[in-house]
Every structure is written in C-alpha cells, then in structure tokens.
Design an enzyme around this catalytic site. Structure first.
Site, PDB file in Angstrom:
ATOM      1  N   LYS A 194      42.696  31.465  33.045  1.00 25.61           N
ATOM      2  CA  LYS A 194      41.879  30.783  32.044  1.00 25.61           C
ATOM      3  C   LYS A 194      42.176  31.342  30.653  1.00 25.61           C
ATOM      4  O   LYS A 194      42.405  30.608  29.713  1.00 25.61           O
ATOM      5  CB  LYS A 194      40.394  30.944  32.398  1.00 25.61           C
ATOM      6  CG  LYS A 194      39.461  30.295  31.404  1.00 25.61           C
ATOM      7  CD  LYS A 194      38.009  30.382  31.828  1.00 25.61           C
ATOM      8  CE  LYS A 194      37.115  29.875  30.704  1.00 25.61           C
ATOM      9  NZ  LYS A 194      35.695  29.934  31.027  1.00 25.61           N
ATOM     10  N   GLU A 200      46.289  41.881  35.119  1.00 22.71           N
ATOM     11  CA  GLU A 200      46.962  41.746  36.416  1.00 22.71           C
ATOM     12  C   GLU A 200      47.915  40.555  36.407  1.00 22.71           C
ATOM     13  O   GLU A 200      49.073  40.644  36.847  1.00 22.71           O
ATOM     14  CB  GLU A 200      45.925  41.534  37.536  1.00 22.71           C
ATOM     15  CG  GLU A 200      45.042  42.733  37.826  1.00 22.71           C
ATOM     16  CD  GLU A 200      43.816  42.818  36.922  1.00 22.71           C
ATOM     17  OE1 GLU A 200      43.784  42.145  35.861  1.00 22.71           O
ATOM     18  OE2 GLU A 200      42.887  43.572  37.272  1.00 22.71           O
ATOM     19  N   GLY A 251      35.552  30.660  35.295  1.00 18.09           N
ATOM     20  CA  GLY A 251      36.672  30.999  36.165  1.00 18.09           C
ATOM     21  C   GLY A 251      36.364  30.752  37.636  1.00 18.09           C
ATOM     22  O   GLY A 251      37.163  30.169  38.375  1.00 18.09           O
ATOM     23  N   ARG A 252      35.187  31.172  38.088  1.00 17.90           N
ATOM     24  CA  ARG A 252      34.856  31.048  39.522  1.00 17.90           C
ATOM     25  C   ARG A 252      34.440  29.630  39.892  1.00 17.90           C
ATOM     26  O   ARG A 252      34.128  29.364  41.049  1.00 17.90           O
ATOM     27  CB  ARG A 252      33.790  32.072  39.909  1.00 17.90           C
ATOM     28  CG  ARG A 252      32.555  32.086  39.034  1.00 17.90           C
ATOM     29  CD  ARG A 252      31.745  33.363  39.256  1.00 17.90           C
ATOM     30  NE  ARG A 252      30.610  33.485  38.356  1.00 17.90           N
ATOM     31  CZ  ARG A 252      30.662  34.025  37.144  1.00 17.90           C
ATOM     32  NH1 ARG A 252      31.798  34.467  36.662  1.00 17.90           N
ATOM     33  NH2 ARG A 252      29.565  34.113  36.394  1.00 17.90           N
ATOM     34  N   GLU A 337      29.577  37.713  41.324  1.00 16.37           N
ATOM     35  CA  GLU A 337      29.904  37.717  39.897  1.00 16.37           C
ATOM     36  C   GLU A 337      28.875  36.872  39.134  1.00 16.37           C
ATOM     37  O   GLU A 337      28.547  37.154  37.996  1.00 16.37           O
ATOM     38  CB  GLU A 337      31.333  37.202  39.653  1.00 16.37           C
ATOM     39  CG  GLU A 337      31.884  37.606  38.292  1.00 16.37           C
ATOM     40  CD  GLU A 337      33.369  37.288  38.101  1.00 16.37           C
ATOM     41  OE1 GLU A 337      33.709  36.110  37.952  1.00 16.37           O
ATOM     42  OE2 GLU A 337      34.195  38.232  38.083  1.00 16.37           O
ATOM     43  N   HIS A 368      33.924  41.017  67.291  1.00 20.20           N
ATOM     44  CA  HIS A 368      34.553  42.185  67.910  1.00 20.20           C
ATOM     45  C   HIS A 368      34.692  43.342  66.928  1.00 20.20           C
ATOM     46  O   HIS A 368      35.481  44.260  67.152  1.00 20.20           O
ATOM     47  CB  HIS A 368      35.910  41.785  68.502  1.00 20.20           C
ATOM     48  CG  HIS A 368      35.743  40.843  69.659  1.00 20.20           C
ATOM     49  ND1 HIS A 368      35.516  41.281  70.940  1.00 20.20           N
ATOM     50  CD2 HIS A 368      35.684  39.490  69.705  1.00 20.20           C
ATOM     51  CE1 HIS A 368      35.361  40.230  71.749  1.00 20.20           C
ATOM     52  NE2 HIS A 368      35.454  39.130  71.016  1.00 20.20           N
ATOM     53  N   LYS A 496      37.756  47.351  32.650  1.00 22.48           N
ATOM     54  CA  LYS A 496      38.995  46.860  32.012  1.00 22.48           C
ATOM     55  C   LYS A 496      39.337  47.727  30.808  1.00 22.48           C
ATOM     56  O   LYS A 496      40.486  48.127  30.610  1.00 22.48           O
ATOM     57  CB  LYS A 496      38.808  45.413  31.510  1.00 22.48           C
ATOM     58  CG  LYS A 496      38.908  44.336  32.556  1.00 22.48           C
ATOM     59  CD  LYS A 496      38.845  42.970  31.851  1.00 22.48           C
ATOM     60  CE  LYS A 496      38.523  41.850  32.821  1.00 22.48           C
ATOM     61  NZ  LYS A 496      38.273  40.566  32.153  1.00 22.48           N
TER      62      LYS A 496
END
Ligand code: F6P
Length: 527
Positions: A194, A200, A251-252, A337, A368, A496
């Site tokens: 965005k 990253e 963003g999400r 978030e 399991h 950050k």
C-alpha cells in the site's frame, strides 16, 4: 460518547452474567429449551451459523443487542458505508465495502471499477501468457495474508501451469530458496505494498530485481508490476505497470482491491468477481438485516460477551477444510491489528479487555496437537469450527471422516464426560498400576465448553467472499461497542523505528546507550 462500561445495557449484562451467564450449562440449556437451536442458528448469505453451543441464551442476546443500540453500532456502521472518516486518527474513510459494490452504487464515480477492470484484464493476459510459469507476490501483512489465504482456499479453481508464490519475510530464507527454483524470464514479480515503503517488501523487491538482472533477465518492465497507493514510488523503483488503490482501503481490508491481483491471476476475472459478489452479499446483510438476525453483528456481540463478561482471552479457529489453512493467520491480522487497542477514540485508557488472541490450525491437525488443552486444560477457550458440506475432491468417505471429526469435537467440548462415566469404560489395554478412581479423573472431561460452527455448502469464490466479509464486519462490531478505532495500527510503529536505529549498530557493533539486555544480544549477533 459514554464509555461502554457506563451504559445501562452493560450494567444489565453484568447482572445477567452474575445471575445466569456464569452458571449456564449447555447440556441443561438444551434439555430445558426445545427452541434453543432455532433461536440460536442464523442464515446469512452463503453461511449457516450455529451459535447454540455458546454460553448464552436469548435473554443474553437481548441484553447484548441493547448494548449495541446504546453504543450506536448501527449508526457507526452506516457512517462507515457512507464514507465518513471513521478512521479518526488518520482522518480517513473506511470503504473496503465500496470495492465490492456493483458499478454505480458506491459513493464514487467510475474510478474503482476502472481500476478493477484494468487489473482483471491484466490478470487475464498473464493467465494466457504461457511464457510466464511463476508469479511471485512480494508483500507483507495485508499485502500478503489476504491474497495468500484466498489463493490457497480457491486452489480448486486455479488453472494448471502457472504457479503462485508468496514471499513476505525480510528473512532471506524466504526469498532466496524460491529464487533458486525460478527462471528469470519466466517469472513475474508483483510488488504489493500500500505504502511502497515497507522495509520487508522493499528489501525483497530489491533482492528480486538484483537476482532478475544477475540471471540475464530481459524486459524488467514486463516482469515487475506493482499494486500500491504510492504510484510515484513504484515508478521510482522502475516499475511501469501499476494498479493503484486508495488511502480509504486499509491494508488488512485490501484483498478486494488491486492487492487481489494474484487472486485474479490464480482464478481468473470471473471468479474474482464472484469473490467480490459474495462479500457484497454479506455487506448488504450487515447493512440491512435487523440486528436480531444480523450475523456479523451478533458474532461481534458474542465476542464482547466472552471477552468482557466471561473473561475469555482467546478464541481458536478450526477450519475443517485444508484450503482454509491460512485463515487463522489472516484473521490474526484482521482482528488483532484492528482491535488490539488499549485506548478509546478520545484517547482514554480502557478499563476492560479488547481483542482476544485469535489462533488456530486446520481442524484435525489441531486435534492432534492442542485440542487436549481445549478439552481438559484449565482455561476455557471458545472454538470456531468451519465445516464445508461438499468437497472439491472425489474422496467422499474421507470427507465424511473429516466432518465426523468436526462434529465430534464440538459435541465433546459441550458434553464432556464425568469421572463416573469414565470409570465405567474399559481400562486402556496397557493399564498401569493406578487406582481406577484416579484414572477416571484423568479420563474425565468437564464439558460445557463453548463453540460456534459455521457451515458452507462448498468453498467457492462466492462463499469465501461472504465468509471473509462476515469476519470483517464482526470485528467492526466489537470495535464499535468498545469505542476504539479499529482501522489504525499505531502499535506497529515503535518496533519499526527501533529496528531502523539498530540496523547500523548491527554492522558497527556500537552498543552505546542501549539497555544491558539489548546491548548483550547485539554484541552476540553483530557481524
Ligand atoms: O504491519 C503494519 C502494516 O502497515 C499493515 O497494516 C499492512 O498490511 C502491512 O504493514 C503492509 O503494509 P504495506 O502494504 O504498506 O506494505
């Protein structure tokens, strides 16, 4: 606005919880009330929801609905759909719903649909381009989790011959082993960000471009495209083909925008439209259905009930469909978030809990691993089962086994098993030298552990779109009750900034002024 803890409905809920809620026994509740199932099951577009195995009854719902009314949840919902700046700390509208609205119905001109059509055209061209064998989406958070989750979920609709890959981690162990398997001139990179500034993503994008050139890759403009709101930064990177979106897409909440390009490449334009249509159907349900039958709204209220009255701090999501393997990870960003906040909109510290921890794995795998704790641990953790009636494979009996497991887990959580019942069972073959009464205690289950079961007829683009939108609006609802801003994410900023300051020190080894712990760790790690 009054804090939610100061409302009359909150006080009523507190009284109701003390009188009935805390002691509600699901087994007794079903035995007492023949209408319980009908009253607590809901139909929304593409999703059937059974809430009857939850620790509530119709009286609880009435009090929760009063709370929603007092908190103005529906008015806030309408403000969001209208495009008011409900993201107050960033002064932005929140209009991911506009991305899936049919042309002419959203509060815009044709811009949204123009970009959508251009993006879908491009996706179709990539699908037809058999010189491209691999598509690599480089992005993180909302620029990764949504598309990655959906592409996996819609695997049955993906055309053979083109592989989709998702690289998110700044750790070179994510990108480099993948690049070793690729050929530069057969690979398309989508740089999804965005902001087009995320460390990253930028590190991976530069590494991918360096690799592409080092491999003799030609026509970089054909092999790198971007999906971003920051078209200038993408151009400065050297990318000519960019699909944009807008600051009012969080963003999400962005998989419905150009960020969905890998989805469109994987499943094609028509399927992408069906995904949007499913989400839009859920939007209409959320916007128009009376609160009493409004599924996302009720789920958000259930979350408030569990978090603030029962005090449950986590919720486990158990999809009984391998395609939904990444759903829990996707929901972690969506919910935690959005609602992992500790101050209200006015900046006042909240005297109550907000987002639960959301976690999970595909159903039988979880069985399991950690289901032991869900059944017999000291904490009560509500579980959310997702069952799909018709699989996209032909192994009917295997699918029945899967569904039997899904149903059995919610049954076992609710019914439990007393020590007396356990004592009547045959001892395990290799019975140790242990008092049978002691063993029966170990083999007993408390039961009365809550769960929700969602059922989809099939996992299709449409049903998946509806399911995701249901979760989005559920998170909106609990956030609105709590009076927080569900659409910012200031909590990611400090780390950050500190990483930026530590980066040069990792090279120089300079620890001056650092706390003792960080200094010692840096000394061990610097090189
Ligand atoms: O983690 C913070 C965050 O801003 C998320 O909200 C977002 O989805 C992610 O980083 C990636 O951001 P971008 O798409 O701008 O690279």
């Amino acid at each position: 606005m009054t804090a939610c803890t100061d409302t009359a409905a909150w006080a009523a809920l507190q009284g109701h919880f003390e009188a009935h809620g805390r002691s509600l026994d699901l087994r007794e509740a079903f035995a007492r009330d023949a209408g319980r199932l009908a009253a607590l099951t809901f139909e929304a577009p593409e999703v059937y929801a059974d809430l009857s195995k939850n620790l509530l009854d119709t009286a609880t719902l009435r009090f929760l609905l009063d709370l929603a009314r007092e908190r103005g949840v529906e008015a806030r919902r309408d403000a969001m759909f209208r495009g008011d700046a409900v993201n107050s700390t960033e002064g932005r509208a929140v209009l991911h719903t506009a991305l899936r609205a049919p042309p002419g119905t959203a509060p815009f001109g044709t811009e949204v649909h123009d970009v959508l059509e251009a993006m879908l055209d491009h996706a179709e061209n990539v699908r037809k381009d058999w010189t491209i064998t691999d598509v690599v989406n480089i992005g993180i958070g909302g620029s990764d989790l949504g598309p990655q989750m959906v592409v996996k979920a819609l695997d049955a609709y993906t055309q053979a011959g083109q592989r989709l890959h998702f690289v998110s981690n700044i750790d070179g162990h994510d990108l480099m082993p993948l690049l070793d398997r690729l050929q530069a001139n057969k690979t398309l990179f989508i740089i999804a960000s965005k902001t087009f500034t995320t460390q990253e993503t930028m590190a991976n994008a530069h590494a991918a471009r360096d690799w592409f050139l080092s491999q003799g890759g030609q026509h970089i403009e054909r092999h790198f495209i971007a999906t971003t709101t920051n078209v200038e930064a993408a151009a400065a990177f050297g990318i000519h083909t960019t699909f944009g979106f807008w600051d009012w897409v969080g963003g999400r909440y962005s998989l419905w925008s150009a960020i969905g390009l890998p989805i469109a490449i994987a499943v094609g334009a028509e399927r992408f439209r069906e995904l949007l249509a499913g989400a839009h159907a859920m939007d209409r349900h959320f916007a128009e259905t009376a609160a009493e039958r409004n599924l996302p709204l009720l789920l958000g209220l259930l979350d408030v009930w569990y978090r603030n009255f029962h005090g449950f701090t986590s919720r486990s999501v158990a999809p009984y469909h391998q395609g939904l393997a990444r759903l829990p990870a996707y929901l972690q960003q969506l919910e935690m978030e959005s609602n992992g906040k500790r101050v209200d909109e006015a900046g006042h510290a909240l005297p109550f809990g907000t987002s639960p921890v959301v976690w999970g794995e595909p159903g039988t795998n979880g069985q399991h691993a950690y289901f032991q704790m869900l059944h017999q641990g000291t904490d009560v953790i509500p579980v959310e089962f997702i069952a799909v009636k018709t699989p996209s494979h032909t192994q009917a009996e295997q699918h029945r086994k899967l569904l039997a497991n899904c149903l059995a887990q919610s049954q076992a959580l609710m019914l439990g098993k007393t020590a007396a019942e356990a004592a009547t069972e045959a001892a395990p073959t290799a019975a140790p030298d242990i008092d049978p009464a002691v063993l029966a205690q170990h083999r007993s289950f408390p039961g009365n552990r809550p769960s929700t079961t969602f059922v989809l007829d099939a996992l299709t683009p449409r049903s998946l779109g509806a399911l995701i939108a249901m979760y989005e609006h559920r998170v909106f609802t609990s956030g609105a009750v709590w009076g927080i801003n569900s659409f910012d994410q200031w909590g990611v900023e400090l780390g950050k900034a500190l990483a930026g300051a530590l980066l040069p020190r990792l090279k120089s080894g300079d620890t001056a002024g650092l706390d003792a712990s960080t200094a010692a760790l840096l000394q061990r790690l610097h090189s």
